[in-house]
Design a protein around this motif. Structure first.
Motif, PDB file in Angstrom:
ATOM      1  N   LYS A  77      14.143   3.649   6.464  1.00 16.27           N
ATOM      2  CA  LYS A  77      12.993   4.226   5.765  1.00 16.27           C
ATOM      3  C   LYS A  77      12.195   5.221   6.611  1.00 16.27           C
ATOM      4  O   LYS A  77      11.541   6.102   6.060  1.00 16.27           O
ATOM      5  N   GLU A  93       9.002 -14.148   0.862  1.00 14.09           N
ATOM      6  CA  GLU A  93       9.837 -15.328   0.599  1.00 14.09           C
ATOM      7  C   GLU A  93       9.102 -16.605   1.004  1.00 14.09           C
ATOM      8  O   GLU A  93       9.390 -17.680   0.487  1.00 14.09           O
ATOM      9  N   GLU A 142      14.895  -6.338  -2.615  1.00  9.37           N
ATOM     10  CA  GLU A 142      13.873  -7.393  -2.605  1.00  9.37           C
ATOM     11  C   GLU A 142      12.688  -7.023  -3.497  1.00  9.37           C
ATOM     12  O   GLU A 142      12.080  -7.889  -4.121  1.00  9.37           O
ATOM     13  N   THR A 143      12.372  -5.746  -3.569  1.00 11.02           N
ATOM     14  CA  THR A 143      11.266  -5.308  -4.415  1.00 11.02           C
ATOM     15  C   THR A 143      11.554  -5.680  -5.876  1.00 11.02           C
ATOM     16  O   THR A 143      10.684  -6.182  -6.593  1.00 11.02           O
TER      17      THR A 143
HETATM   18  P1  ADP Z   1      13.927  -3.574  -0.275  1.00 13.37           P
HETATM   19  O1  ADP Z   1      15.169  -4.420  -0.412  1.00 13.37           O
HETATM   20  O2  ADP Z   1      12.960  -3.827  -1.379  1.00 13.37           O
HETATM   21  O3  ADP Z   1      14.238  -2.127  -0.090  1.00 13.37           O
HETATM   22  P2  ADP Z   1      13.796  -4.233   2.538  1.00 13.37           P
HETATM   23  O4  ADP Z   1      15.220  -4.626   2.449  1.00 13.37           O
HETATM   24  O5  ADP Z   1      13.469  -3.066   3.402  1.00 13.37           O
HETATM   25  O6  ADP Z   1      13.183  -4.031   1.071  1.00 13.37           O
HETATM   26  O7  ADP Z   1      12.912  -5.430   3.105  1.00 13.37           O
HETATM   27  C1  ADP Z   1      12.719  -6.627   2.416  1.00 13.37           C
HETATM   28  C2  ADP Z   1      12.345  -7.701   3.398  1.00 13.37           C
HETATM   29  O8  ADP Z   1      11.248  -7.323   4.188  1.00 13.37           O
HETATM   30  C3  ADP Z   1      11.918  -8.982   2.740  1.00 13.37           C
HETATM   31  O9  ADP Z   1      12.952  -9.932   2.885  1.00 13.37           O
HETATM   32  C4  ADP Z   1      10.627  -9.400   3.487  1.00 13.37           C
HETATM   33  O10 ADP Z   1      10.631 -10.740   3.897  1.00 13.37           O
HETATM   34  C5  ADP Z   1      10.661  -8.485   4.681  1.00 13.37           C
HETATM   35  N1  ADP Z   1       9.319  -8.234   5.256  1.00 13.37           N
HETATM   36  C6  ADP Z   1       8.306  -7.555   4.717  1.00 13.37           C
HETATM   37  N2  ADP Z   1       7.233  -7.544   5.546  1.00 13.37           N
HETATM   38  C7  ADP Z   1       7.592  -8.236   6.656  1.00 13.37           C
HETATM   39  C8  ADP Z   1       6.939  -8.569   7.880  1.00 13.37           C
HETATM   40  N3  ADP Z   1       5.695  -8.191   8.115  1.00 13.37           N
HETATM   41  N4  ADP Z   1       7.615  -9.288   8.787  1.00 13.37           N
HETATM   42  C9  ADP Z   1       8.891  -9.668   8.542  1.00 13.37           C
HETATM   43  N5  ADP Z   1       9.576  -9.379   7.398  1.00 13.37           N
HETATM   44  C10 ADP Z   1       8.936  -8.676   6.470  1.00 13.37           C
END
Ligand code: ADP
Ligand code: MG
Length: 373
Positions: free
Chosen positions: A198, A302, A333-334
């Motif tokens: 990202k 989670e 995850e979103t």
């Molecule tokens: P998406 O799949 O929506 O694009 P990502 O794969 O980049 O998102 O990230 C999703 C993960 O980010 C989730 O499993 C969540 O637990 C983790 N996450 C978000 N904030 C934190 C944080 N501060 N510390 C550790 N993990 C985090």
């Protein structure tokens, strides 16, 4: 880009290899959210109705080129019994053409997790040849992996007649719409854990959006760069330099959290969610926006204790999107969060892609799409 619709009447008995993204979270033997899978059913049903032999391939989790039982795609046979009658094809290798030869028109098989083989992510020619030998036609129906130059996304499409599946096409159409109709003020909210994917796009998001709100591990990385003690928080140090230059270049656009919550002390301190003041601050930007883009949970949702920030922001986004704004959200995850809160209908579009969505907005020439053109 050719749609699989153009294959009508031409693929009876032909072997069609379909790249899907069934990388879902499985907890206690249950798929947490099946949305990504359900979206591919239109393509699969169409191919079956045309009498094709349908061969599915996907990755699951991050096994890093090794065989990890927990990530075997074999479990999909029982987990997806309601949706699909799947046959097991085992590893995709030199023996696959023989395995596949027993399938009858209309049957659907699934190969073992592609990422058990290191050549998948390396776009290795040996694996690409094995894929080519097992099929007559290739279909990409995984928008969310189309930014990856992997064997199953990119390499194979250079070797076989290749087509876009229905789910992929509808995602591209919806995103094109967003790009055309962006209105001010526009706000992007970026969180999640995949910092390296990202970070690449933050610069272009800052050019396109009036404000870019940052949470999750992305925000931790900015704070680490600013010299704050982040302890055991998830950060990516290699992006510190870039964080500082982004903050300098877009001082007024990038909005960082003003409070974080987490657990532990000293070296063990971990920032795991945005705090209440940040929830308010971010909500105030969202409440007046006319275009909204969200990718990535704002915390480790989670764990119930650290889900608050993500839930508050998801609801604020849904409310504004249902009202005035054009709202698009995306990411593995979103998507799970949005579905869990039953908010998906509030948004104008929910993409399966996180990294892919952000990269596509920056430049639509994603490797997996370019080869389909
Ligand atoms: P998406 O799949 O929506 O694009 P990502 O794969 O980049 O998102 O990230 C999703 C993960 O980010 C989730 O499993 C969540 O637990 C983790 N996450 C978000 N904030 C934190 C944080 N501060 N510390 C550790 N993990 C985090
Ligand atoms: Mg993800």
């Amino acid at each position: 880009m050719k749609s699989i619709a153009s294959l009508k009447g031409k693929i009876h008995g032909k072997r069609v290899l379909v790249r899907v993204d069934y990388n879902v979270e499985i907890v206690n033997g249950r798929i947490v959210d099946k949305e990504k899978i359900i979206r591919t059913l239109a393509t699969i049903k169409f191919l079956r109705s045309q009498g094709a032999v349908v061969l599915l391939m996907t990755h699951l989790g991050r096994p890093d080129g090794k065989r990890v039982k927990q990530f075997s795609t074999k479990q999909f046979i029982s987990l997806l019994k309601k949706e699909l009658s799947l046959l097991w094809l085992g590893d995709l290798n030199d023996k696959s053409p023989k395995v596949v030869s027993v399938l009858k028109p209309g049957q659907v098989g699934i190969f073992e997790n592609l990422r058990f083989n290191p050549l998948e992510e390396l776009n290795g020619s040996r694996l690409i040849t094995q894929m080519k030998n097992v099929a007559d036609v290739f279909v990409n129906d995984g928008f969310s992996v189309s930014h990856r130059k992997h064997a199953s996304v990119y390499g194979i499409a250079t070797k076989l007649p290749s087509f876009a599946g229905f789910a992929l096409i509808s995602e591209l159409e919806a995103i094109a719409h967003t790009k055309r109709y962006m209105k001010c003020p526009s706000v992007a909210i970026i969180g999640g854990a995949k910092v390296s994917t990202k970070f690449k796009v933050i610069d272009s998001l800052c050019k396109r959006f009036d404000h870019v709100l940052i949470g999750g591990a992305m925000a931790n990385t900015f704070y680490g760069a600013l010299g704050y003690h982040m302890g055991a928080s998830l950060v990516e140090k290699k992006f510190y330099k870039q964080s500082l230059s982004l903050l300098k270049k877009y001082a007024a656009r990038i909005i960082l959290p003003i409070d974080l919550v987490g657990r532990g002390e000293g070296k063990k301190w971990e920032a795991l969610d945005i705090g209440p003041a940040t929830q308010k601050l971010f909500t105030s930007y969202i409440a007046i926006a006319d275009t909204l883009l969200w990718n990535g949970p704002l915390g480790k949702f989670e764990e119930k204790k650290f889900a608050k920030g993500t839930h508050v922001i998801a609801k604020a986004l849904a409310q504004r999107s249902l009202g005035h704004a054009y709202g698009i959200v995306g990411g593995g995850e979103t998507l799970t969060v949005v579905n869990k809160l039953k908010l998906s209908h509030s948004f104008d579009f929910v993409s399966t892609g996180g990294g892919a969505l952000l990269e596509y907005l920056e430049n639509p020439a994603l490797p997996g799409l370019v080869v389909l053109r």
